[in-house]
Design an enzyme around this catalytic site. Structure first.
Site, PDB file in Angstrom:
ATOM      1  N   SER A 122     107.168  42.169 -57.931  1.00  0.00           N
ATOM      2  CA  SER A 122     108.190  42.495 -58.927  1.00  0.00           C
ATOM      3  C   SER A 122     109.354  41.504 -58.818  1.00  0.00           C
ATOM      4  CB  SER A 122     108.642  43.948 -58.737  1.00  0.00           C
ATOM      5  OG  SER A 122     109.500  44.354 -59.763  1.00  0.00           O
TER       6      SER A 122
ATOM      7  N   HIS B   6     102.353  48.310 -62.249  1.00  0.00           N
ATOM      8  CA  HIS B   6     103.409  47.470 -61.686  1.00  0.00           C
ATOM      9  C   HIS B   6     103.380  47.496 -60.159  1.00  0.00           C
ATOM     10  CE1 HIS B   6     106.944  45.053 -61.692  1.00  0.00           C
ATOM     11  NE2 HIS B   6     107.650  45.949 -61.027  1.00  0.00           N
TER      12      HIS B   6
ATOM     13  N   ASP C 178     100.629  45.867 -66.353  1.00  0.00           N
ATOM     14  CA  ASP C 178     102.013  45.937 -65.881  1.00  0.00           C
ATOM     15  C   ASP C 178     102.929  46.277 -67.056  1.00  0.00           C
ATOM     16  OD1 ASP C 178     104.621  45.476 -64.976  1.00  0.00           O
ATOM     17  OD2 ASP C 178     104.042  43.747 -63.770  1.00  0.00           O
TER      18      ASP C 178
END
Ligand code: CA
Length: 599
Positions: free
Chosen positions: A231, A516, A479
């Site tokens: 991330s 994610h 994602d």
């Protein structure tokens, strides 16, 4: 490469951009017992071993040698510690030294205390490697430096593998919610230096110093240096490959938000699209509505890769094979169809934001089978777009809105931290007049968000490649925060700029169904760090990395993803543009029966 020769008896300042060897040599020089020894010693290209400093003595020894360092603790941790986010039963951490403190303390323009908070965990059984654990979100917290390879369900981590691991808050501390409501993680955006530290300068400053601290403890500098994160941590990795090539031998970047300010513009785009369906965003799509979409994607695309197995490996072909329009209800809205306004909202969201001139402001998004994932946590499609763990709001609203206003806009846009005000700030976001603020600078904020958050020239990794360093990137196709298409576009451009040879030093692994950094109907448990080390140190190119579905532990994984003899499904993760293909025989839940092949 700069040389480190002829040291003098004046304390050497930290060079602003030292080479790895220079930093190592400097680090070792500062832990030598006396300067006279240095003056007499011949210049050495690699630091000679020095007397190791015991863990408990680091608190006294390090501040004498490193300016502007305050050690808050140095404590031996016995073998046996378990880490909550890891696999069940959690593996036990090895004996190590935990060193924590803060470098370069200062007061910000907002009168709040700032500094580069850090933690180093240094195992007793050291493998002579150093790893920077790049953290997610808006940073602001010194996450324990275990180096977990995958956010959830990892079975190994860097500390267990013998790395000395650094974690940092990237230069600012999250303000408690009782003072700032939902803005505690982003108020640092009012301080210009804190923005730069978050973007890249904290690592630029801290990494060479941390190497010196590691060298002090072990009596020798690290032989190899790595960075790993997902991330925002993946963004840190992408930035480091461009800005800090001299510091690293290998970088692992997961689901990288390397265009994070642009992705934040998408947050506003999504909230406006969803609000047209229902101002109560979580009600815009029910969990069953999104499962309907995911199931339809599977029906259209699952077999495009040659095997109906619940995974869309040929996600590129899927984008023309799947159409959302046929899901539109002919009459009343039921669980078996979507309303016209729902269909339009998804089309808008997946097309990505544009201004009134039609100019693209971020990327588009691929249809994939993971968009129905609905676990309420920090990983799933639903939690980011529709209904998350904070105030029942999507995370892009509860947390993303504050980042866009306070950190990515210049000048900062003040909003209050209530859930309603944050959502409203995204609803009134203007894509013609507000979006350009991510590229803006002024006399107080000299760098724009796009400057301090993103790699300065993302497709130029010549320095990184030339020194033999390696970059591995993975990205979930589903994602919901950072579009895998943005990362694919980057890799294609990188490959073109490097004359079709980017795979010699940089590889991208797209993971079907993956959300994610964790979750989704996917194989989300893997050890890419070991693959990276083998590539860097043994020249073993990672042509495939085996990954496992966490059957039972990941609610998005079907219960029948197990082999005939009861093992969870595995799949090779393949370097783009290759995709996993069934070889035609053997158990379809055993990844050994798959090959990596370009479509
Ligand atoms: Ca398939």
């Amino acid at each position: 490469m700069t040389s480190f020769a002829a040291p003098t008896c004046t304390p050497a300042p930290t060079p602003s951009r030292p080479s790895f060897r220079a930093a190592a040599a400097l680090g070792a020089s500062l832990v030598l017992a006396g300067c006279a020894q240095m003056a007499d010693a011949p210049p050495a290209p690699v630091a000679a071993p020095t007397t190791p400093v015991a863990c408990a003595d680091l608190a006294r020894a390090l501040p004498e040698r490193i300016p502007n360092l305050r050690v808050l603790g140095a404590e031996p941790v016995p073998e046996g510690l378990t880490v909550g986010s890891m696999a069940t039963p959690a593996p036990r951490m090895p004996a190590h030294c935990r060193l924590f403190g803060v470098l370069n303390e200062r007061k910000g323009v907002d009168d709040l205390p700032y500094g580069l908070g850090f933690e180093l965990r240094m195992p007793a059984n050291w493998n002579q490697r150093f790893l920077v654990q790049a953290n997610g979100g808006s940073d602001g917290v010194v996450v324990p430096a275990f180096g977990n390879v995958v956010s959830n369900g990892a079975t190994t981590n860097a500390l267990m593998q013998g790395f000395a691991v650094l974690s940092t808050d990237a230069g600012h501390r999250t303000v408690p919610p009782q003072q700032a409501q939902l803005l505690g993680g982003v108020l640092f955006g009012l301080d210009p230096q804190a923005r730069l530290d978050y973007g890249y300068q904290a690592k630029q400053t801290l990494v060479p110093v941390a190497k010196r601290m590691v060298a002090a403890h072990y009596g020798q500098a690290p032989q190899r240096s790595y960075m790993m994160g997902c991330s925002n941590g993946g963004r840190h990795g992408m930035v480091a490959a461009a800005r800090l090539a001299h510091e690293f031998d290998g970088i692992l970047a997961g689901n990288p938000g390397f265009n994070l300010p642009k992705a934040a513009v998408q947050h506003a785009w999504d909230i406006q699209a969803l609000s047209r369906v229902n101002p109560d965003v979580k009600a815009a799509f029910s969990p069953s509505d999104m499962r309907l979409v995911a199931g339809s994607v599977l029906r259209a695309c699952d077999s495009l890769d040659g095997l109906a197995d619940g995974m869309v490996d040929n996600h590129r072909a899927c984008q023309s094979a799947f159409r959302i329009e046929p899901l539109q209800c002919q009459g009343e809205k039921t669980d078996a169809c979507l309303s016209a306004v729902q269909v339009q909202a998804l089309k808008d969201m997946f097309a990505g934001p544009r201004n009134s001139a039609g100019e693209r402001l971020y990327a588009d998004w691929p249809w994939d089978a993971g968009v129905g994932a609905s676990a309420i946590g920090f990983g799933s499609w639903r939690s980011w777009k529709l209904e998350g763990p904070v105030a029942g709001l999507p995370i892009i609203g509860a947390l993303g809105a504050g980042s866009l206003a306070y950190v990515f806009s210049t000048p900062p846009q003040r909003v209050t931290g209530s859930p309603g005000a944050l959502m409203e700030s995204l609803r009134v976001f203007n894509f013609d007049t507000d979006a350009p603020r991510i590229f803006a600078s002024d006399r107080n904020f000299r760098e724009s968000a796009m400057s301090f958050m993103t790699p300065p020239d993302p497709t130029n990794l010549r320095a990184f490649a030339r020194k033999g360093a390696k970059l591995m990137v993975y990205h979930g196709v589903s994602d919901p925060v950072f579009s895998v298409n943005d990362t694919i576009n980057w890799w294609d451009a990188l490959n073109q700029r490097h004359n079709g040879r980017a795979a010699d030093f940089a590889r991208l692994y797209t993971i079907p169904g993956h959300n994610h950094c964790q979750g989704g109907p996917s194989t989300d448990q893997f050890d890419m760090l070991s693959a990276l080390v083998n590539w860097v140190e043994k020249g073993q190119a990672p042509d495939r990395v085996m990954a496992t579905a966490r059957v039972g532990a990941n609610a998005d994984v079907p219960g029948n993803w197990v082999t005939a003899d009861g093992r969870p499904r595995t799949r090779p993760l393949c370097p783009y543009p290759a995709q996993a293909r069934y070889s035609g025989s053997g158990d379809i839940n055993d990844g050994q029966n798959f090959v990596c092949r370009a479509p």
